[in-house]
Design an enzyme around this catalytic site. Sequence first.
Site, PDB file in Angstrom:
ATOM      1  N   HIS A  33      20.930 -84.094  11.484  1.00 58.33           N
ATOM      2  CA  HIS A  33      19.928 -83.040  11.670  1.00 58.33           C
ATOM      3  C   HIS A  33      18.870 -83.471  12.702  1.00 58.33           C
ATOM      4  CE1 HIS A  33      16.565 -80.392  10.837  1.00 58.33           C
ATOM      5  NE2 HIS A  33      15.856 -81.415  10.401  1.00 58.33           N
TER       6      HIS A  33
ATOM      7  N   HIS B  52      16.561 -81.697  16.166  1.00 59.42           N
ATOM      8  CA  HIS B  52      15.235 -81.946  16.755  1.00 59.42           C
ATOM      9  C   HIS B  52      15.248 -82.485  18.178  1.00 59.42           C
ATOM     10  CE1 HIS B  52      12.765 -80.966  13.290  1.00 59.42           C
ATOM     11  NE2 HIS B  52      13.601 -81.638  12.503  1.00 59.42           N
TER      12      HIS B  52
HETATM   13  N1  NLE Z   1      19.827 -77.574   6.932  1.00 57.73           N
HETATM   14  C1  NLE Z   1      19.738 -78.658   7.880  1.00 57.73           C
HETATM   15  C2  NLE Z   1      21.118 -79.244   8.145  1.00 57.73           C
HETATM   16  O1  NLE Z   1      22.048 -78.992   7.394  1.00 57.73           O
HETATM   17  O2  NLE Z   1      21.272 -79.958   9.111  1.00 57.73           O
HETATM   18  C3  NLE Z   1      18.745 -79.719   7.459  1.00 57.73           C
HETATM   19  C4  NLE Z   1      17.362 -79.180   7.205  1.00 57.73           C
HETATM   20  C5  NLE Z   1      16.310 -80.218   6.916  1.00 57.73           C
HETATM   21  C6  NLE Z   1      14.966 -79.627   6.667  1.00 57.73           C
HETATM   22 FE   FE2 Z   2      13.723 -81.510  10.435  1.00 58.58          FE
END
Ligand code: NLE
Ligand code: FE2
Length: 325
Positions: free
Chosen positions: A183, A188
């Site tokens: 993630h 990010h």
């Molecule tokens: N839902 C995201 C994922 O599966 O990569 C992670 C979210 C973290 C806040």
């Molecule tokens: Fe995050």
Amino acid sequence: FSIFAKKLSDEKNQSQIWFPRHISELDQCSKCITKYEPTTDPRHPGHGDVAYIARRKFLNDQALEFKFGDEIGYVDYTEEEHATWKAVYEKLGDLHLSHTCAVYRQNLKILQEEKVLTADRIPQIRDVNKFLQKKTGFELRPCSGLLSARDFLASLAFRVFQTTTYLRHHKSPHHSPEPDLIHELLGHVPMFSDPLLAQMSQDIGLMSLGASDEHIEKLSTVYWFIVEFGLCKEDGKLKAIGAGLLSAYGELMHACSDAPEHKDFDPAVTAVQKYEDDDYQPLYFVADSIHDALAKLRKYASSMDRPFSVVYDPFTKSIEAIESS
Ligand code: NLE
Ligand code: FE2
């Protein structure tokens, strides 16, 4: 009345809520909160998987040792971890082209061309940081799990992003309710490569320094709905800007479809909206653009009263608090 802003006196400092004044003081902002752990939570896909739990602990312990100024070590990821990364990376492939904002697509392309992100190998944080330094000065700092909102937001004030280093369980690669390295890297990193998004994250961080608990709650909710789960409109279509969507195949599709509710991004409204942290969001906020979201956020900041304002000095990576007169 004075045209000169006064520095906060030491006496005043003591009655204030502590916050880091220099980037090195982020060493004091790394305490973890236990929530959704595979050791205790039966809903976690890694629950009962002894090898996964041990691996996660090893990586978290290593991250916990990290101190300001240390060189970030290379992690020897296992073949199973590389395979999980690859599965997520490849599955998101086409969706990343059709369902994400232009900023994401452009930066993803550059990251791929420069081979910082490749399907076969999990990128090393140290290499990603070289790229981010060149783009916006953001840096990833290893942390060992979920942090308090106050500590997490304070780091953003210094363009430091507290980054988990363990991976999601291989049984459920396409959605994780908690942050993990995949993630951080796929969600990010491409967004922190953009100057406006970098500024927006830093602004939220700066607003949080020394803020009341109530304001921290509001700011972390705004962060959640815009940096993690935000959408914007491009050519009349909904596109993801939020990192939580950019790294999760199912939710990325869901968020841009007609199924959930969509509301215009308005920080004052967003700040008090309840959110879902176990499953897909039932509601998303939509900004006209990242530029517009930043402008709205800056306006909102001026409505949050704090008896001082803060100035960030990028040369010394330090914060000066200026008493309001
Ligand atoms: N839902 C995201 C994922 O599966 O990569 C992670 C979210 C973290 C806040
Ligand atoms: Fe995050």
